[in-house]
Structure formats: structure tokens, C-alpha cells
Design an enzyme around this catalytic site. Structure first.
Site, PDB file in Angstrom:
ATOM      1  N   GLU A   1       0.793  -1.227   0.000  1.00  0.00           N
ATOM      2  CA  GLU A   1       0.000   0.000   0.000  1.00  0.00           C
ATOM      3  C   GLU A   1       0.831   1.285   0.000  1.00  0.00           C
ATOM      4  O   GLU A   1       0.359   2.348  -0.371  1.00  0.00           O
ATOM      5  CB  GLU A   1      -0.888  -0.044   1.248  1.00  0.00           C
ATOM      6  CG  GLU A   1      -1.996   0.945   1.258  1.00  0.00           C
ATOM      7  CD  GLU A   1      -2.824   0.765   2.517  1.00  0.00           C
ATOM      8  OE1 GLU A   1      -3.124  -0.385   2.877  1.00  0.00           O
ATOM      9  OE2 GLU A   1      -3.149   1.770   3.138  1.00  0.00           O
TER      10      GLU A   1
HETATM   11  C1  LIG Z   1      -2.303  -3.209   3.435  1.00  0.00           C
HETATM   12  C2  LIG Z   1      -2.899  -3.858   4.626  1.00  0.00           C
HETATM   13  O1  LIG Z   1      -2.264  -4.384   5.450  1.00  0.00           O
HETATM   14  S1  LIG Z   1      -4.527  -3.733   4.739  1.00  0.00           S
HETATM   15  C3  LIG Z   1      -4.628  -2.608   6.033  1.00  0.00           C
HETATM   16  C4  LIG Z   1      -5.547  -2.986   7.096  1.00  0.00           C
HETATM   17  N1  LIG Z   1      -4.913  -3.899   7.983  1.00  0.00           N
HETATM   18  C5  LIG Z   1      -5.404  -5.084   8.080  1.00  0.00           C
HETATM   19  O2  LIG Z   1      -6.349  -5.452   7.422  1.00  0.00           O
HETATM   20  C6  LIG Z   1      -4.657  -5.924   9.040  1.00  0.00           C
HETATM   21  C7  LIG Z   1      -5.461  -7.115   9.443  1.00  0.00           C
HETATM   22  N2  LIG Z   1      -4.767  -7.765  10.506  1.00  0.00           N
HETATM   23  C8  LIG Z   1      -5.022  -7.528  11.772  1.00  0.00           C
HETATM   24  O3  LIG Z   1      -5.910  -6.765  12.116  1.00  0.00           O
HETATM   25  C9  LIG Z   1      -4.149  -8.257  12.762  1.00  0.00           C
HETATM   26  O4  LIG Z   1      -3.181  -8.985  12.045  1.00  0.00           O
HETATM   27  C10 LIG Z   1      -4.949  -9.203  13.649  1.00  0.00           C
HETATM   28  C11 LIG Z   1      -5.697  -8.374  14.691  1.00  0.00           C
HETATM   29  C12 LIG Z   1      -5.911 -10.021  12.833  1.00  0.00           C
HETATM   30  C13 LIG Z   1      -4.012 -10.170  14.334  1.00  0.00           C
HETATM   31  O5  LIG Z   1      -3.071  -9.476  15.133  1.00  0.00           O
HETATM   32  P1  LIG Z   1      -1.708 -10.165  15.536  1.00  0.00           P
HETATM   33  O6  LIG Z   1      -1.018  -9.275  16.527  1.00  0.00           O
HETATM   34  O7  LIG Z   1      -0.963 -10.481  14.305  1.00  0.00           O
HETATM   35  O8  LIG Z   1      -2.126 -11.561  16.116  1.00  0.00           O
HETATM   36  P2  LIG Z   1      -2.820 -12.100  17.424  1.00  0.00           P
HETATM   37  O9  LIG Z   1      -3.670 -13.205  16.936  1.00  0.00           O
HETATM   38  O10 LIG Z   1      -1.717 -12.409  18.408  1.00  0.00           O
HETATM   39  O11 LIG Z   1      -3.770 -11.015  18.044  1.00  0.00           O
HETATM   40  C14 LIG Z   1      -3.318  -9.968  18.850  1.00  0.00           C
HETATM   41  C15 LIG Z   1      -4.425  -9.515  19.760  1.00  0.00           C
HETATM   42  O12 LIG Z   1      -5.500  -8.981  18.970  1.00  0.00           O
HETATM   43  C16 LIG Z   1      -6.758  -9.322  19.608  1.00  0.00           C
HETATM   44  N3  LIG Z   1      -7.536 -10.199  18.728  1.00  0.00           N
HETATM   45  C17 LIG Z   1      -7.141 -10.726  17.550  1.00  0.00           C
HETATM   46  N4  LIG Z   1      -8.139 -11.425  17.009  1.00  0.00           N
HETATM   47  C18 LIG Z   1      -9.188 -11.337  17.859  1.00  0.00           C
HETATM   48  C19 LIG Z   1     -10.516 -11.824  17.845  1.00  0.00           C
HETATM   49  N5  LIG Z   1     -10.976 -12.534  16.819  1.00  0.00           N
HETATM   50  N6  LIG Z   1     -11.329 -11.559  18.893  1.00  0.00           N
HETATM   51  C20 LIG Z   1     -10.876 -10.827  19.924  1.00  0.00           C
HETATM   52  N7  LIG Z   1      -9.617 -10.335  19.998  1.00  0.00           N
HETATM   53  C21 LIG Z   1      -8.805 -10.565  18.977  1.00  0.00           C
HETATM   54  C22 LIG Z   1      -6.422 -10.014  20.916  1.00  0.00           C
HETATM   55  O13 LIG Z   1      -6.288  -9.041  21.907  1.00  0.00           O
HETATM   56  C23 LIG Z   1      -5.049 -10.617  20.592  1.00  0.00           C
HETATM   57  O14 LIG Z   1      -4.302 -10.907  21.738  1.00  0.00           O
HETATM   58  P3  LIG Z   1      -4.531 -12.302  22.526  1.00  0.00           P
HETATM   59  O15 LIG Z   1      -4.388 -13.407  21.521  1.00  0.00           O
HETATM   60  O16 LIG Z   1      -3.447 -12.293  23.536  1.00  0.00           O
HETATM   61  O17 LIG Z   1      -5.921 -12.256  23.108  1.00  0.00           O
HETATM   62  O1  LIG Z   2      -3.002   1.770   6.650  1.00  0.00           O
HETATM   63  C1  LIG Z   2      -3.080   0.689   6.099  1.00  0.00           C
HETATM   64  O2  LIG Z   2      -3.923   0.453   5.268  1.00  0.00           O
HETATM   65  C2  LIG Z   2      -2.137  -0.365   6.364  1.00  0.00           C
HETATM   66  C3  LIG Z   2      -1.454  -0.377   7.441  1.00  0.00           C
HETATM   67  C4  LIG Z   2      -0.526  -1.471   7.668  1.00  0.00           C
HETATM   68  C5  LIG Z   2       0.810  -0.951   8.043  1.00  0.00           C
HETATM   69  O3  LIG Z   2       0.967   0.153   8.558  1.00  0.00           O
HETATM   70  O4  LIG Z   2       1.746  -1.671   7.804  1.00  0.00           O
END
Ligand SMILES: CC(=O)SCCNC(=O)CCNC(=O)[C@H](O)C(C)(C)COP(=O)(O)OP(=O)(O)OC[C@H]1O[C@@H](n2cnc3c(N)ncnc32)[C@H](O)[C@@H]1OP(=O)(O)O
Ligand SMILES: O=C(O)/C=C/CC(=O)O
Length: 256
Positions: A51
Site C-alpha cells: 500500500e
Molecule cells: C495493506 C494492509 O495491510 S490492509 C490494512 C488494514 N490492515 C489489516 O487489514 C490488518 C489485518 N490484521 C489484523 O488486524 C491483525 O493482524 C490481527 C488483529 C488479525 C491479528 O493481530 P496479531 O497481533 O498479528 O495476532 P494475534 O492473533 O496475536 O492477536 C493480537 C491480539 O489482537 C486481539 N484479537 C485478535 N483477534 C481477535 C478476535 N478474533 N477476537 C478478539 N480479539 C482478537 C487479541 O487481543 C489478541 O491478543 P490475545 O491473543 O493475547 O488475546
Molecule cells: O493503513 C493501512 O492500510 C495499512 C497499514 C498497515 C501498516 O501500517 O503496515
């Protein structure tokens, strides 16, 4: 073939979803690992785009964020973020988007915003970022996330990125021209939307996993396709590429 973890199986199965000809908008986290394993194995000519505007990037270590210098340093070229969104993404120039999420429903809608009520959140998540635009403008979407009851839920508290909405032809009715999610790769199985209802259906089960395990880890009553195959296990090459990039990444980030 050596032993492998469920996460390794998930990443490798996700990598295999991509082809050499894809132009792929890469989400940070699990999708980024899968996309780079694809590039380093069966899809050396794949164009990976992040991005931050980095096009044709070939990171040696996985980026911490879209702003990681590794992406720009190894890209063919870098464009501005407005150009990335308006010209590349909204211009229909990206075949595939690869996303993750905290929660998903049976129509592959994603929540990366909030768990619990919006005004009184139980967990505040990273938010939408570019994911909603990626989900609506890439030719198709792959999603990768571990199968769990807290992640795969019947009704999302918040829809950040639209998958198939309410199912059926909902995307079409809204005027969306892209396919939306076509595959969801988990650590236990692979799901694809039913061609008519668009409800996610198990099409492939990873070696050693039972149907009961899959059912127990999903928050809705999951359907299985008439023909369900066993996911081919990781090859030695796939495993060593994944382990090497993870080890390089760990070393680089520890040193930083
Ligand atoms: C270009 C782009 O990247 S697109 C931009 C937008 N960004 C995204 O779409 C990113 C999507 N990804 C995410 O949001 C993250 O990777 C997550 C939240 C899915 C996972 O986070 P990670 O830190 O990698 O993993 P992890 O599974 O350890 O989760 C961290 C914490 O988030 C929370 N969490 C994650 N999933 C859940 C859930 N389904 N329900 C409740 N809490 C959750 C919890 O607090 C968790 O900690 P815990 O496992 O100790 O309870
Ligand atoms: O702002 C966004 O869409 C993506 C964020 C993920 C990142 O900061 O690496």
C-alpha cells in the site's frame, strides 16, 4: 518431507493460491509471508504491491509495516499513495488482494475494527486502513487466518471490509464489478464460497485434521463441499523457503 506446524501449512497453502502472472496487493502480516513464499517458489515473476506504493517489490525479509524501507529498497519503482489507490487499485490494475483479519463471517466479510460494541469495545483492532478498498477493487481476494471460534463468527460486530455481504449476488446488486473473496486459507482447511449462495464451504482439509476439529473451531455450522480433497503437504523446498525467510526476518528485526 519433514514435520510442519499448522501455521506453516496455512502459509504454504496460501502461497499456492497465487500464480506467476498475478499482480497482488499484499496485506501486512500473514498474507505478506504467503505472498513472498509464492514469489520465492513457484511464482518468481509475480508482482507484489504494498500500500505504500511499492511496486514489484522483492523483500529479503518480511516488512514490519507498509512503511518498512525494505519494500522501497527492493521495489521496481515506488509511486505515491494517492497514485497507488486511484490509478493502480481503483483503475482495476490489480488481479488479487491478499488480506487477513481478526474476524470473518460465513460470507467472508472481515472485521479489523472492533470486537464488542463500537462505543464500548472489548478489543480495539488496527482498523480498516486500505483493506476496504482492496476488498472492493482487486479482481479477487484471498484471505488467510487461523480457524478459531473467536475469529470465525456468525455475526460480525462490525464489517470493515465487504466480502459477499449478505450472500448471493449482493456485490453485483451494489454495482461491484470484482469477484470478492474466492478462497479463505486457514491452518486446518481451505474454504471457498458456494458459487450461488456465496457461503464459505470447506473444499480441502489439511493432512491429519478431522472434520470434527474443523466444525468445533468454527462459530457457525460449517458446510462441506460434495468433494473435499486433502491439501497436499508442504514440500521440502516450500518449508525451507518459509523457514529461511522467517529466520532472516527475526534476525533483521532483532538487530534493528
Ligand atoms: C495493506 C494492509 O495491510 S490492509 C490494512 C488494514 N490492515 C489489516 O487489514 C490488518 C489485518 N490484521 C489484523 O488486524 C491483525 O493482524 C490481527 C488483529 C488479525 C491479528 O493481530 P496479531 O497481533 O498479528 O495476532 P494475534 O492473533 O496475536 O492477536 C493480537 C491480539 O489482537 C486481539 N484479537 C485478535 N483477534 C481477535 C478476535 N478474533 N477476537 C478478539 N480479539 C482478537 C487479541 O487481543 C489478541 O491478543 P490475545 O491473543 O493475547 O488475546
Ligand atoms: O493503513 C493501512 O492500510 C495499512 C497499514 C498497515 C501498516 O501500517 O503496515
Amino acid at each position: 518431507m519433514s514435520d510442519f506446524t499448522p501455521t506453516e501449512m496455512m502459509t504454504i497453502a496460501a502461497a499456492r493460491a497465487l500464480t506467476n502472472d498475478d499482480v497482488c496487493f499484499v496485506g501486512i502480516g500473514a498474507p505478506s509471508a504467503a505472498c513472498n513464499v509464492a514469489r520465492l517458489t513457484h511464482a518468481p515473476d509475480i508482482t507484489l504491491i504494498y500500500e505504500s506504493g511499492t511496486v514489484g517489490t522483492k523483500p529479503d525479509v518480511l516488512p514490519l509495516s507498509i512503511g518498512d524501507g525494505e519494500l522501497c529498497d527492493t521495489a521496481l519503482f515506488t509511486v505515491s499513495v494517492p497514485e497507488m489507490f486511484r490509478y493502480w487499485l481503483q483503475g482495476g490494475r490489480i488481479t488479487t488482494g491478499f488480506l487477513g483479519g481478526a474476524q470473518i463471517d460465513k460470507f467472508a466479510n472481515l472485521n479489523t475494527t472492533v470486537v464488542g460494541p463500537y462505543d464500548h469495545p472489548k478489543v480495539r483492532l488496527p482498523g480498516g486502513g486500505g483493506a476496504p478498498e482492496i476488498a472492493s477493487n482487486c479482481g479477487q481476494i484471498f484471505i488467510t487466518m487461523a480457524l478459531s471460534k473467536r475469529g470465525f463468527i456468525e455475526k460480525l460486530p462490525f464489517i470493515t471490509s465487504m466480502g459477499h455481504g449478505e450472500g448471493g449476488n449482493h456485490r453485483e446488486r451494489l454495482g461491484m464489478k470484482t469477484k470478492g473473496p474466492t478462497r479463505v486459507i486457514t491452518d486446518l482447511c481451505i474454504l471457498e464460497p458456494d458459487p450461488i449462495t456465496k457461503e464459505l464451504t470447506v473444499v480441502s482439509i489439511h493432512k491429519g485434521v478431522t472434520r470434527e476439529q474443523i466444525t468445533e473451531n468454527c462459530g457457525w455450522t460449517l458446510k462441506f463441499a460434495d468433494e473435499v480433497i486433502e491439501t497436499p503437504v508442504p514440500t521440502e523446498t516450500e518449508l525451507s523457503v518459509l523457514r529461511d525467510i522467517n529466520a532472516r526476518t527475526k534476525k533483521a528485526h532483532e538487530a534493528a
